[in-house]
Motif scaffolding. Structure first.
Motif, PDB file in Angstrom:
ATOM      1  N   PRO A 176      -1.745  20.638  23.004  1.00 13.31           N
ATOM      2  CA  PRO A 176      -0.753  21.712  22.505  1.00 13.31           C
ATOM      3  C   PRO A 176      -1.249  23.143  22.863  1.00 13.31           C
TER       4      PRO A 176
ATOM      5  N   LEU B  13       7.266  23.225  22.320  1.00 15.32           N
ATOM      6  CA  LEU B  13       6.357  22.845  21.411  1.00 15.32           C
ATOM      7  C   LEU B  13       6.320  23.627  19.889  1.00 15.32           C
TER       8      LEU B  13
ATOM      9  N   THR C 224      12.317  26.705  15.062  1.00 14.95           N
ATOM     10  CA  THR C 224      11.717  25.551  15.738  1.00 14.95           C
ATOM     11  C   THR C 224      12.442  25.288  16.828  1.00 14.95           C
ATOM     12  N   ASN C 225      11.922  24.060  17.425  1.00 12.10           N
ATOM     13  CA  ASN C 225      12.689  23.553  18.655  1.00 12.10           C
ATOM     14  C   ASN C 225      14.082  23.272  18.304  1.00 12.10           C
TER      15      ASN C 225
ATOM     16  N   THR D 280       2.578  27.746  14.814  1.00 10.03           N
ATOM     17  CA  THR D 280       1.789  26.240  15.150  1.00 10.03           C
ATOM     18  C   THR D 280       0.422  26.254  15.022  1.00 10.03           C
TER      19      THR D 280
ATOM     20  N   HIS E 122       7.658  17.523  12.255  1.00 15.98           N
ATOM     21  CA  HIS E 122       8.633  17.294  13.536  1.00 15.98           C
ATOM     22  C   HIS E 122       9.959  17.599  13.291  1.00 15.98           C
TER      23      HIS E 122
ATOM     24  N   SER F 264      13.295  20.068  10.361  1.00 15.34           N
ATOM     25  CA  SER F 264      12.079  19.906  10.575  1.00 15.34           C
ATOM     26  C   SER F 264      11.524  18.838   9.317  1.00 15.34           C
TER      27      SER F 264
ATOM     28  N   CYS G 202      12.285  13.593  18.051  1.00 13.80           N
ATOM     29  CA  CYS G 202      11.381  14.821  17.822  1.00 13.80           C
ATOM     30  C   CYS G 202      11.741  15.660  19.016  1.00 13.80           C
TER      31      CYS G 202
ATOM     32  N   GLN H 159       9.859  18.299  19.952  1.00 10.94           N
ATOM     33  CA  GLN H 159       8.957  18.561  20.624  1.00 10.94           C
ATOM     34  C   GLN H 159       8.807  17.891  21.959  1.00 10.94           C
TER      35      GLN H 159
END
Length: 606
Positions: free
Chosen positions: A202, A310, A343-344, A368, A500, A547, A574, A576
């Protein structure tokens, strides 16, 4: 000569956008051509995916209620698909873009037409859903303008008609900000390194804003001074002393902590992945906005889009508070903040008042744990009736690891997020599914929902949408009935485990509650009798992705509820990319008792 110059400008402008047609009574059409080319977003040239010759891909701009056709031409050397993130695909699940679930892959040299209706307004985005191709740059923004008479929450920001009109104008001209992490290796090469080393890797190279950025290498003293408590804990658990020159947790620490007891081979990881940092000096994005002169109120609207492979990060604009007025495409009661975590897959629509002309840094800072790095752009505006302001450094709200620099800095609070207008939720659920999240198998790059790694071989299978199995209730499939409400309980049963970002295709979910420890109840109703303060059944946040809470020193859980009102085969996963490719997914047969009829052109597509 003048005519030729104007014609040339028009041709260049047309070529730089998605080919689109908007005819009365006809679908709005776009063409997206994907090619594999050399490109250098942060000053390092690498092979990546370009969309119509651009990176990121062009904006797909629509109006609420439009019928949409997106023709994809795959000129890549490998299979692909396109997912329209957050679009519910109401009654058109065959256009959701998941290989082996809702469609067959688009082979090299082939085309595919996605047809759907814009039943929602707001901010969305499109990206590849084949393996980890998102990390190769296949993504772009979607803007769906609301209907003229739609209720907007701007009167909750100001009661002045002039200001509300200025906000409405800004929203109509909203500017997408595509926020992404970027690696110098291709997604295929990155996955090969994971497999060879037995580790998740990562560590990225840069953070981009609208596809621009650079590699910054921090001094060891700066890195050491910014270590967070969580990062120090991981160093301690792995008997380490420092992060690498690239600002990354050393691979040996990941092997000792996250991958403890797993098969690993750290020597298979090239030094440039974790240890080596080579700075670049590529141009950063500059957002120029025209401010009205004098005392006239001027606002600008941005759609912040987390297209990360990520990271989770914090976004802020120096010296400029933001009003967050929509989340994941839906209006909310506005929150005024100085910073917001993304986040993603997250989207936040924000309004910014332009009150003091000048140049201000827009910051995207990684939160992160395995890596500290930042990306920046510039917001630039002038008052046409006044002299240019003096050049000076703008004052940040957050540090280079996303911590507030003063006590007055406000972060967006998801727990206080209220839908505008309110969105109803059932007080009961007819089905409860517990989902265990864990590292699975002999290698730490394999992840699972419900203990079972979702096999990538299913990508090449006949799509589940084409032949549903009403009796299927295995570890990688959930089956539901139309009209019911379903509770999903996600549990981090192993620790330490990162958050996640869980995304559900097909419709949005309500976040009922979350907490530490295992979820030792058979249902949310049972748990609410014991820990009522942990749940919100009145006005919970509603999004297409949430998340899970981090599980640093013990298990954790999260409970969401959704309504089965859109029959089809949908993915739950998830977001990521390394976790998605590592198997952290489940299929959902929603409304299996009222299944859709798939058009022949999709059934017979090869």
């Amino acid at each position: 000569m003048w005519f030729r110059q104007c014609l040339s400008v028009l041709v260049v402008a047309w070529a730089a956008t998605a080919a689109t047609t908007d005819r009365p009574g006809k679908p709005k059409t776009f063409e997206l051509t994907f090619t594999w080319e050399k490109h250098a977003p942060d000053g390092f040239k690498k092979e990546m995916i370009l969309t119509n010759g651009k990176f990121p891909g062009p904006v797909l701009e629509l109006n609420h209620g439009d019928d949409v056709e997106v023709t994809v031409r795959n000129k890549l050397p490998f299979n692909t698909t396109v997912h329209f993130h957050g679009i519910e695909m109401l009654n058109t699940p065959w256009s959701d873009g998941v290989p082996g679930l809702s469609q067959r892959s688009i082979l090299p040299g082939k085309s595919f037409v996605y047809r759907w209706k814009a039943t929602q307004a707001g901010s969305y985005w499109y990206h590849s859903h084949h393996r980890s191709q998102l990390n190769d740059g296949m993504y772009g923004p979607i803007v769906i303008h609301p209907k003229a008479g739609a209720a907007r929450p701007f009167a909750k920001i100001s009661n002045k008609d002039k200001v509300i009109r200025a906000m409405e104008k800004a929203e109509a001209e909203v500017k997408p900000l595509v926020l992404s992490d970027h690696r110098h290796v291709t997604s295929e090469r990155g996955w090969d390194i994971n497999v060879a080393s037995g580790l998740e890797t990562p560590c990225f190279d840069s953070i981009l804003i609208n596809g621009k950025g650079r590699v910054d290498c921090w001094a060891p003293e700066k890195i050491a001074s910014l270590l967070t408590a969580e990062q120090r804990l991981f160093l301690q658990l792995g008997n380490g002393t420092a992060f690498t020159a690239k600002g990354c947790l050393p691979a040996s620490i990941i092997a000792a902590v996250q991958a403890r007891g797993k098969v690993t081979n750290v020597s298979a990881i090239p030094p440039e992945i974790f240890d080596q940092c080579t700075p670049t000096n590529a141009p950063r994005e500059v957002i120029k906005v025209n401010k009205k002169g004098g005392d006239e109120t001027t606002w600008v609207a941005f759609d912040l889009i987390g297209t990360f492979g990520l990271i989770t990060g914090v976004f802020s604009i120096d010296e400029h508070p933001m009003y967050i007025y929509a989340v994941d495409g839906d209006y909310i009661e506005p929150q005024q903040v100085e910073a917001v975590s993304l986040t993603n897959g997250d989207r936040y629509s924000v309004l910014v008042e332009l009150t003091k002309p000048g140049d201000y840094t827009m910051r995207m800072v990684s939160l992160t744990m395995p890596q500290m790095f930042t990306g920046t752009a510039t917001l630039s505006y002038r008052d046409p009736k006044k002299p240019a302001p003096p050049t000076k450094e703008s004052v940040p709200y957050v540090s280079d690891v996303g911590l507030n620099l003063t006590a007055s800095v406000r972060f967006f609070d998801q727990a206080k997020m209220k839908a505008f207008p309110p969105a109803p939720i059932s007080q009961t659920a007819q089905q409860t599914v517990k989902v265990a999240m864990r590292v699975a198998g002999p290698f730490s790059y394999n992840w699972a929902l419900n203990d079972t790694v979702y096999p990538m071989a299913l990508d090449d299978a006949t799509p589940l949408l084409f032949r549903p199995d009403p009796e299927r209730n295995n570890n990688v499939t959930i089956t539901t009935k139309s009209g019911t409400w379903v509770d999903l309980i996600f549990q981090a049963v192993n620790f330490p485990m990162p958050p996640h970002p869980i995304h559900k295709h097909g419709n949005k979910m309500y976040l009922l509650g979350q907490g530490n420890g295992l979820f030792n109840w058979s249902s949310v109703a049972e748990a609410a009798k014991v820990i009522p303060a942990s749940f919100n059944f009145v006005d919970p946040p509603r999004r297409d992705g949430f998340s899970t809470p981090a599980a640093l020193q013990g298990p954790s859980w999260m409970a969401v509820r959704y309504h089965v009102n859109n029959p089809g085969a949908w993915l739950l996963h998830c977001h990521q990319q390394s976790h998605l490719q590592g198997g952290m997914s489940m299929a959902i047969q929603d409304g299996v008792d009222k299944w859709v009829t798939v058009p022949k052109e999709y059934l017979n597509y090869k």
